[in-house]
Design an enzyme around this catalytic site. Structure first.
Site, PDB file in Angstrom:
ATOM      1  N   LYS A  77      37.346   8.087 -24.814  1.00  0.00           N
ATOM      2  CA  LYS A  77      36.123   7.997 -24.002  1.00  0.00           C
ATOM      3  C   LYS A  77      35.837   6.575 -23.544  1.00  0.00           C
ATOM      4  O   LYS A  77      35.065   6.380 -22.599  1.00  0.00           O
ATOM      5  CB  LYS A  77      34.925   8.564 -24.761  1.00  0.00           C
ATOM      6  CG  LYS A  77      34.394   7.711 -25.883  1.00  0.00           C
ATOM      7  CD  LYS A  77      33.183   8.352 -26.527  1.00  0.00           C
ATOM      8  CE  LYS A  77      32.615   7.503 -27.654  1.00  0.00           C
ATOM      9  NZ  LYS A  77      32.104   6.201 -27.179  1.00  0.00           N
ATOM     10  N   ASP A  78      36.441   5.574 -24.181  1.00  0.00           N
ATOM     11  CA  ASP A  78      36.210   4.183 -23.788  1.00  0.00           C
ATOM     12  C   ASP A  78      37.073   3.757 -22.610  1.00  0.00           C
ATOM     13  O   ASP A  78      36.866   2.677 -22.048  1.00  0.00           O
ATOM     14  CB  ASP A  78      36.507   3.237 -24.961  1.00  0.00           C
ATOM     15  CG  ASP A  78      35.482   3.330 -26.080  1.00  0.00           C
ATOM     16  OD1 ASP A  78      34.352   3.779 -25.800  1.00  0.00           O
ATOM     17  OD2 ASP A  78      35.812   2.957 -27.215  1.00  0.00           O
ATOM     18  N   THR A 121      20.069   5.049 -27.481  1.00  0.00           N
ATOM     19  CA  THR A 121      21.433   5.254 -26.990  1.00  0.00           C
ATOM     20  C   THR A 121      21.709   4.225 -25.909  1.00  0.00           C
ATOM     21  O   THR A 121      20.809   3.864 -25.145  1.00  0.00           O
ATOM     22  CB  THR A 121      21.658   6.661 -26.427  1.00  0.00           C
ATOM     23  OG1 THR A 121      23.009   6.748 -25.916  1.00  0.00           O
ATOM     24  CG2 THR A 121      20.698   6.991 -25.297  1.00  0.00           C
ATOM     25  N   ARG A 125      25.066   8.362 -19.651  1.00  0.00           N
ATOM     26  CA  ARG A 125      25.224   9.827 -19.638  1.00  0.00           C
ATOM     27  C   ARG A 125      24.237  10.476 -20.604  1.00  0.00           C
ATOM     28  O   ARG A 125      23.529  11.441 -20.246  1.00  0.00           O
ATOM     29  CB  ARG A 125      26.666  10.191 -20.026  1.00  0.00           C
ATOM     30  CG  ARG A 125      26.923  11.697 -20.169  1.00  0.00           C
ATOM     31  CD  ARG A 125      28.287  11.938 -20.796  1.00  0.00           C
ATOM     32  NE  ARG A 125      28.406  11.337 -22.114  1.00  0.00           N
ATOM     33  CZ  ARG A 125      28.022  11.910 -23.251  1.00  0.00           C
ATOM     34  NH1 ARG A 125      27.497  13.127 -23.230  1.00  0.00           N
ATOM     35  NH2 ARG A 125      28.176  11.297 -24.398  1.00  0.00           N
ATOM     36  N   ARG A 126      24.178   9.991 -21.819  1.00  0.00           N
ATOM     37  CA  ARG A 126      23.251  10.562 -22.797  1.00  0.00           C
ATOM     38  C   ARG A 126      21.808  10.386 -22.347  1.00  0.00           C
ATOM     39  O   ARG A 126      20.985  11.291 -22.493  1.00  0.00           O
ATOM     40  CB  ARG A 126      23.483   9.917 -24.170  1.00  0.00           C
ATOM     41  CG  ARG A 126      24.789  10.345 -24.820  1.00  0.00           C
ATOM     42  CD  ARG A 126      25.087   9.557 -26.071  1.00  0.00           C
ATOM     43  NE  ARG A 126      26.339   9.994 -26.698  1.00  0.00           N
ATOM     44  CZ  ARG A 126      27.101   9.240 -27.481  1.00  0.00           C
ATOM     45  NH1 ARG A 126      26.744   7.992 -27.739  1.00  0.00           N
ATOM     46  NH2 ARG A 126      28.220   9.725 -27.992  1.00  0.00           N
ATOM     47  N   ARG A 143      22.662  -1.165 -29.355  1.00  0.00           N
ATOM     48  CA  ARG A 143      24.060  -1.516 -29.558  1.00  0.00           C
ATOM     49  C   ARG A 143      24.345  -1.609 -31.058  1.00  0.00           C
ATOM     50  O   ARG A 143      23.458  -1.576 -31.881  1.00  0.00           O
ATOM     51  CB  ARG A 143      24.368  -2.886 -28.916  1.00  0.00           C
ATOM     52  CG  ARG A 143      24.545  -2.900 -27.408  1.00  0.00           C
ATOM     53  CD  ARG A 143      25.813  -2.205 -26.932  1.00  0.00           C
ATOM     54  NE  ARG A 143      27.003  -2.605 -27.646  1.00  0.00           N
ATOM     55  CZ  ARG A 143      27.733  -3.693 -27.378  1.00  0.00           C
ATOM     56  NH1 ARG A 143      27.353  -4.517 -26.411  1.00  0.00           N
ATOM     57  NH2 ARG A 143      28.827  -3.958 -28.063  1.00  0.00           N
ATOM     58  N   GLY A 144      25.635  -1.739 -31.377  1.00  0.00           N
ATOM     59  CA  GLY A 144      26.041  -1.881 -32.767  1.00  0.00           C
ATOM     60  C   GLY A 144      26.889  -0.711 -33.214  1.00  0.00           C
ATOM     61  O   GLY A 144      26.941   0.333 -32.553  1.00  0.00           O
ATOM     62  N   ARG A 149      23.393   1.208 -36.259  1.00  0.00           N
ATOM     63  CA  ARG A 149      22.441   2.081 -35.580  1.00  0.00           C
ATOM     64  C   ARG A 149      21.660   2.930 -36.584  1.00  0.00           C
ATOM     65  O   ARG A 149      20.451   3.141 -36.430  1.00  0.00           O
ATOM     66  CB  ARG A 149      23.177   2.962 -34.560  1.00  0.00           C
ATOM     67  CG  ARG A 149      23.831   2.141 -33.464  1.00  0.00           C
ATOM     68  CD  ARG A 149      24.419   3.001 -32.374  1.00  0.00           C
ATOM     69  NE  ARG A 149      25.265   2.210 -31.491  1.00  0.00           N
ATOM     70  CZ  ARG A 149      25.600   2.544 -30.257  1.00  0.00           C
ATOM     71  NH1 ARG A 149      25.151   3.680 -29.743  1.00  0.00           N
ATOM     72  NH2 ARG A 149      26.373   1.783 -29.527  1.00  0.00           N
ATOM     73  N   CYS A 236      32.920   4.973 -18.269  1.00  0.00           N
ATOM     74  CA  CYS A 236      31.913   5.491 -19.204  1.00  0.00           C
ATOM     75  C   CYS A 236      30.537   4.886 -18.948  1.00  0.00           C
ATOM     76  O   CYS A 236      29.586   5.190 -19.654  1.00  0.00           O
ATOM     77  CB  CYS A 236      32.351   5.226 -20.650  1.00  0.00           C
ATOM     78  SG  CYS A 236      32.518   3.482 -21.060  1.00  0.00           S
TER      79      CYS A 236
END
Length: 284
Positions: A77-78, A121, A125-126, A143-144, A149, A236
């Site tokens: 996905k990256d 997030t 997309r989310r 981030r993280g 998170r 992405c």
């Protein structure tokens, strides 16, 4: 021969790399894990959007092209929609659960979250899918790594998180999940849940060996999803989603494109021969 396996140094990246090295060692190969800090790792407080496409991929690809490593392990996905020149995706491991997962304080489901609840997030997309389903929520960038998170959630910085079910499962953290989000509500990112193994395009010996561990159903699905992404010129960083599922020799590919605020969702599906996965992605 010792195969130098390049990877990011996060716990999740190393867990995924362990799957690859186990598969290679099953073929009788010795492996050496080489950790590489990517642009995304070097800038943990910058929004992912500000880092540009391929922030978690380019440094690994450079090491591969320079000959410092023999293969690179990526979260599929990256990866940008187009494979970088001189490189090839030689194998995909069996896909883990591709869905997204909600982790909420108080074990609350998405529909039960209070109006104004803050969801963490960094994914456009989310964010778009969340706002399409619950426009009364507040979506905040975060981030993280997974542990960071979860710590922010426990500290009350946000009321809930959305993370990939696959990553939580691979880290044995799936017990945190409040609600796996059905794909009808939130279609996954292209390649989500899949581990991709990248090599130099001219390394025929390595490509032949990796072909022995390549999982055909995952490859077919991800090839179609990536073709869909490439046709839209996306990475992405844009609200683009796709999920391919194959059975026997048929492939069903569903895709979606959203605006940033989730007010417009375009969603469609296509079905055809699995052997035409890339063509199906482009057609969709």
């Amino acid at each position: 021969m010792t195969v130098r396996v390049g990877t990011r140094g996060s716990a999740l990246a190393l867990a995924q790399t362990a799957l690859v090295t186990a598969a290679l060692e099953g073929l009788g190969l010795r492996t050496e894990v080489v950790t590489i800090r990517t642009q995304g790792d070097r800038n943990p407080h910058h929004p992912t959007l500000a880092l540009g496409i391929g922030a978690f991929v380019k440094d690994l690809e450079s090491a591969l092209l320079d000959g410092h490593i023999d293969l690179a392990v990526h979260s599929a996905k990256d990866m940008p929609g187009a494979v970088s020149e001189g490189l090839a995706l030689a194998a995909f491991l069996p896909r883990e659960d591709p869905r997204d997962a909600l982790i909420a304080r108080g074990n609350t489901g998405l529909r039960e979250l209070a109006p104004g609840a803050i969801i963490g997030t960094d994914s456009p997309r989310r964010r778009a899918f969340l706002l399409a389903a619950r426009p009364d929520l507040v979506v905040q960038g975060i981030r993280g790594n997974v542990d960071t998170r979860l710590h922010k959630l426990g500290a009350g910085d946000v009321d809930a998180l959305v993370l990939a079910m696959a990553g939580l499962t691979r880290l044995d953290l799936q017990y945190h999940v409040t609600e796996p989000l059905d794909v009808s509500l939130m279609l996954p990112a292209v390649g989500q849940g899949a581990v991709a193994v990248q090599v130099r395009g001219d390394d025929e010996r390595m490509r032949e060996r990796l072909a022995l561990v390549d999982h055909a159903p995952t490859r077919v699905a991800v090839v179609a999803e990536r073709a869909f992404l490439a046709a839209l010129g996306g990475g992405c960083q844009r609200p683009i989603a796709a999920l391919g599922t194959s059975e026997d020799d048929r492939l069903i590919l569903e895709g979606a494109v959203l605006d940033a605020g989730g007010t417009r969702v375009i969603r469609d599906a296509i079905e055809g021969p699995a052997s035409q996965a890339a063509d199906l992605g482009e057609q969709l």
